[in-house]
Design a protein around this motif. Sequence first.
Motif, mmCIF file in Angstrom:
data_model
loop_
_atom_site.group_PDB
_atom_site.id
_atom_site.type_symbol
_atom_site.label_atom_id
_atom_site.label_comp_id
_atom_site.label_asym_id
_atom_site.label_seq_id
_atom_site.Cartn_x
_atom_site.Cartn_y
_atom_site.Cartn_z
ATOM 1 N N PRO A 45 50.681 39.293 46.959
ATOM 2 C CA PRO A 45 51.033 40.686 46.637
ATOM 3 C C PRO A 45 52.375 40.742 45.913
ATOM 4 O O PRO A 45 53.268 39.915 46.143
ATOM 5 N N GLN B 285 54.424 44.586 52.273
ATOM 6 C CA GLN B 285 52.980 44.786 52.193
ATOM 7 C C GLN B 285 52.647 46.012 51.335
ATOM 8 O O GLN B 285 51.921 46.924 51.732
ATOM 9 N N ASN C 290 47.728 43.111 44.657
ATOM 10 C CA ASN C 290 47.410 41.693 44.821
ATOM 11 C C ASN C 290 47.124 41.088 43.458
ATOM 12 O O ASN C 290 46.344 41.649 42.665
ATOM 13 N N ALA D 149 43.430 43.608 43.136
ATOM 14 C CA ALA D 149 43.178 44.894 43.795
ATOM 15 C C ALA D 149 44.456 45.338 44.474
ATOM 16 O O ALA D 149 45.339 44.516 44.760
ATOM 17 N N PRO D 150 44.589 46.632 44.754
ATOM 18 C CA PRO D 150 45.780 47.099 45.475
ATOM 19 C C PRO D 150 45.866 46.489 46.865
ATOM 20 O O PRO D 150 44.861 46.123 47.477
ATOM 21 N N VAL D 151 47.094 46.390 47.344
ATOM 22 C CA VAL D 151 47.322 45.835 48.681
ATOM 23 C C VAL D 151 46.820 46.822 49.720
ATOM 24 O O VAL D 151 47.141 48.014 49.676
ATOM 25 N N GLU D 152 46.020 46.346 50.667
ATOM 26 C CA GLU D 152 45.553 47.178 51.765
ATOM 27 C C GLU D 152 46.449 46.947 52.973
ATOM 28 O O GLU D 152 46.666 45.800 53.383
ATOM 29 N N PRO D 153 46.994 48.020 53.537
ATOM 30 C CA PRO D 153 47.867 47.824 54.706
ATOM 31 C C PRO D 153 47.100 47.236 55.873
ATOM 32 O O PRO D 153 45.954 47.611 56.153
ATOM 33 N N LYS D 154 47.727 46.288 56.535
ATOM 34 C CA LYS D 154 47.098 45.651 57.694
ATOM 35 C C LYS D 154 47.191 46.564 58.900
ATOM 36 O O LYS D 154 48.247 47.128 59.187
ATOM 37 N N VAL D 155 46.077 46.714 59.605
ATOM 38 C CA VAL D 155 46.015 47.586 60.779
ATOM 39 C C VAL D 155 46.266 46.760 62.029
ATOM 40 O O VAL D 155 45.615 45.727 62.248
ATOM 41 N N ARG E 267 48.646 41.314 64.550
ATOM 42 C CA ARG E 267 47.981 41.564 63.279
ATOM 43 C C ARG E 267 46.659 40.809 63.245
ATOM 44 O O ARG E 267 46.503 39.739 63.843
ATOM 45 N N ASP F 74 44.021 36.300 59.283
ATOM 46 C CA ASP F 74 43.596 36.185 57.883
ATOM 47 C C ASP F 74 42.257 35.473 57.833
ATOM 48 O O ASP F 74 42.020 34.481 58.543
#
Length: 608
Positions: A458, A490, A494, A570-576, A594, A597
Amino acid sequence: MPAAATASETKPSWFKRHIGRHIDAIPLATKLVACIIVLLTIGSFSLSFAIRQLVSNYLLEKTDSQLINQSQLVARNTELLNEMSKSEGSLSMTSYFVQMRDYKENTVTDAVVPNLRGGVVSKPDLPSNDNSVSLGQPFTTAAKVSFDGANPANERAGRDTIQKAWLPWRVIALRWIDLDANQQQYTRGTIYIGLSLSDQYDTADTITRYSAMVGIAVVLLGGVIGMLVVQATLAPLKRIEKTAAKIAAGDLSQRVPSAPENTEVGSLAASLNAMLSRIEQSFHEQQETTDKMKRFVSDASHELRTPLAAIHGYAELYKMQREFPGALERADESIEHIEASSARMTVLVEDLLSLARLDEGRGIDLTQQVPLTSIVSDATDDLHALDPERGIREGRLELRRDEDGNGSRFVFVEGDMPQVTLTGDGSRLRQVVTNIVGNIHRYTPADSPVEVSMSVLPASISPESLSRMPATETSMHHLIEAIEVGQNMQVGMNYAIVRFSDHGPGVPEASRSQIFERFYTADPSRARLKGGTGLGMAIAQSVVKAHRGFICATGSDGGGLTLTVVLPVAPVEPKVAAPVATDPAGAGKGVWTRSADRKSAKPDRKSR
């Protein structure tokens, strides 16, 4: 709308044509100082007039109060006042005037008449009857002047006395009440008591003169201070004017002196400096574009001239030798050379056409799903087939801090390359990778090792900004900083990062950014002994920029050249974060961790 009406609306007015143009020709500093002087003059005049009116009204009220409060006292002491008024100058112009009339409005006597210097006598001009007079209400009337003796008009003191004698009077009318033989009161007529307004007028004139003198001083002082302030205020504009003159003379590096941006001049200076920076940058870019275009035309002419000269030469040779014995064998040799030259020229023209289409945004389809890992793997297989003795290692990229802690750099970690799929044009991206691998095969020794690596990282930079960065090592440092921010926060996009590192002779640092120029070659003789048209890297850069990506050439560790290709995924997706249970003893409690991966296996290479 009729043409005549339109012409009449756009035609300037008479004022604009005859007066407005003269006003527009006056310098701004002169206009401002003139406005300050006019405003101060109007203010001083208005203040002096207001003060005169206030003082005059106040003194008139005081005179009326004096007449009303002392009227009875004056009426009872007319004989004493008359004796005192005959003493010249004893009471001057403040002396009373008293006139008594009977009920038929016939003058009985002027009981008190003040005498002025030089035998000048001033009396109020009273009405002939009391029908137009309100009893007990003071009124103003003009003066009647007479001379008892020689006329002193030629003497200065006499002129002042006469001027005061002609000033108005303030008079009050009262009932004249007297006592009869039985000591009973009865009305005998009307008594008029007056006071001259000479003192009031003299006081008002004196105040007016002082106000006028002060006003003139204020206007002069304000004009001088205003001129100094205006000149000091407009000094930055003068500097801007001088800077603009230097820029107009051709010095685009000049800048307007800065000032606090909360002021008008400071805001203007900041805006002008920003505009000048953009203009200078655009001028340099235009100059560079012009130079590149001239160099491109020269290089293209040179590249096309060589095969055309070969074709023409071998054709002439065939014509010269076709009448001699063995002409058929020699003709085949000439045709082979002509075919080789035409093939070279065809490749060159196709590359030029491809670049032209890419510059126009044509000839590329950015809607395909492209397996980037497969394309890179196929290219490494091709390189291994071309150079079987070359050691080729594959792996992934990691961003690590330098040992001195001053920055970060990419590090090659041998292993499987991650599976990467992105949206773009598969054939064009394959062309980019093929051109890079072809350069490695063409310009590096066949036994020198090569590392091919790929990762998805990212970065806190938009693809539009990334594609506008120049192909320099400074831009690579900016990208690394953006990746550090993207990994920590984050956020961002990416990016798929592909690196080809060889350990050949490399390219000098000053020339690394030039390898993406069209027809660039490090060989001064411009000979294409190793093949190629000099357009491969230019095409690669155009394709990468069309994908809103970035390509850069840097030095390899241990010597050689590294080409880095960066493409948005692609855009960074926030980790839940998800709660997970701890040990049984801590039931009901939880810790946050977290999500792990996901790992991807290396795809099977495409069989060739």
